[in-house]
Design an enzyme around this catalytic site. Structure first.
Site, short mmCIF file in Angstrom:
data_model
loop_
_atom_site.label_atom_id
_atom_site.label_comp_id
_atom_site.label_asym_id
_atom_site.label_seq_id
_atom_site.Cartn_x
_atom_site.Cartn_y
_atom_site.Cartn_z
N LYS A 148 0.82 -1.21 0.00
CA LYS A 148 0.00 0.00 0.00
C LYS A 148 0.86 1.26 0.00
CE LYS A 148 -4.02 -1.98 2.38
NZ LYS A 148 -5.01 -1.58 1.36
N ARG A 188 3.72 5.79 -2.88
CA ARG A 188 5.02 6.37 -3.20
C ARG A 188 5.20 6.52 -4.71
NH1 ARG A 188 10.74 3.90 -0.93
NH2 ARG A 188 11.95 5.83 -1.04
N ARG A 225 7.67 0.97 9.24
CA ARG A 225 8.07 2.35 9.53
C ARG A 225 8.17 3.13 8.23
NH1 ARG A 225 13.04 1.98 12.58
NH2 ARG A 225 11.61 1.46 14.27
N GLU A 248 1.69 -2.66 13.40
CA GLU A 248 2.01 -1.33 13.94
C GLU A 248 2.65 -0.50 12.84
OE1 GLU A 248 4.08 0.42 17.90
OE2 GLU A 248 5.41 -0.65 16.53
N GLU A 254 18.99 6.54 19.88
CA GLU A 254 18.50 6.22 21.22
C GLU A 254 18.40 4.71 21.43
OE1 GLU A 254 14.75 5.97 24.06
OE2 GLU A 254 15.07 5.20 22.04
#
Length: 250
Positions: A58, A63, A114, A176, A191
């Site tokens: 998707k 993009r 992500r 997620e 981090e």
């Protein structure tokens, strides 16, 4: 003349002699249980992998479409699938029953995608386009951009259910989705590496510097967003730069 023989290639054994000896001491029934668990885990994790594939498809479609008529707001896409060890650690932290059914109900971030964008406005724009698709069901949204974590972490999170079509029927798989800017992603990556190196027990001076770095990343995002909006406004009005050329859209 004798026939020449090629030298035998040496290969390191997959298991050490100590590991092989230990395996030989395990009774066949235990080995059978281990094999059965491995197969069960593979069946359990497979829909999550397919859920990632669906979301990436998707995002990739969006993009490619963006690339046809404007500059692409999506810088890059990545994904991750939790390992058995990582799932086990989360079971312990959440006090979840160690069964596949309980894990499905309690742990919703086994599959993750992500998306990294150039500007904060693009983060919300891409997020809206993706989560508004009719075959996705949004379960939860956490906006850590408008409400950052105390350590400075920023990202836009959502848990969505995506339909995965298997031979035995359709399965709704939670995935997620994280959407963030390049600056946010760079900070989060650093981090994570620091917390991993110190096994979560990060010295106070590093925590302080990390928070300062998060503030710097925020300032950069604000500056870049302002520049982005100025250039877009100039492009929309058809204004020219000092050389007489059209302003270049960012």
């Amino acid at each position: 003349m004798s026939e020449e023989t090629s030298p035998v290639e040496y290969r390191e054994p997959i298991l050490s002699e100590q590991a092989l000896a230990a395996l030989q001491q395990i009774d066949p029934s235990t080995l059978g249980e281990m094999r059965a668990f491995r197969e069960s885990f593979a069946r359990f994790i497979m829909p999550y992998k397919f859920g990632i594939d669906e979301i990436i498809t998707k995002v990739s479609i969006l993009r490619e479409e963006f690339a046809l008529h404007e500059n692409n707001p999506i810088e890059h896409i990545s994904s991750r699938l939790k390992s058995a060890e990582s799932i086990e650690q989360k079971i312990v932290r959440k006090g979840c029953e160690p069964s596949f059914d309980a894990i499905r109900e309690s742990i919703t971030d086994i599959a993750g995608v992500r998306i990294v964008c150039g500007f904060v406005s693009d983060v919300y724009r891409v997020f809206e386009m993706l989560t508004s698709q009719q075959d996705l069901r949004v379960l939860k949204i956490k906006d850590y951009i408008s409400d950052p974590k105390p350590n400075g972490y920023k990202s836009l999170h959502a848990i969505v259910e995506v339909p995965v079509f298997l031979s035995e029927g359709t399965v709704a798989v939670p995935v997620e989705i994280q959407v963030r800017t390049v600056a946010m992603d760079f900070w989060a990556s650093l981090e994570h590496k620091i917390y991993y190196k110190y096994d979560g027990d990060v010295p106070a001076n590093l925590l302080r510097d990390l928070k300062n770095a998060a503030d710097t990343a925020h300032d950069l995002d604000v500056t870049m967003e302002n520049l982005h909006q100025q250039v877009r406004a100039q492009s929309a009005s058809g204004s020219t730069d000092s050389t007489g050329g059209l302003a270049i859209a960012i």
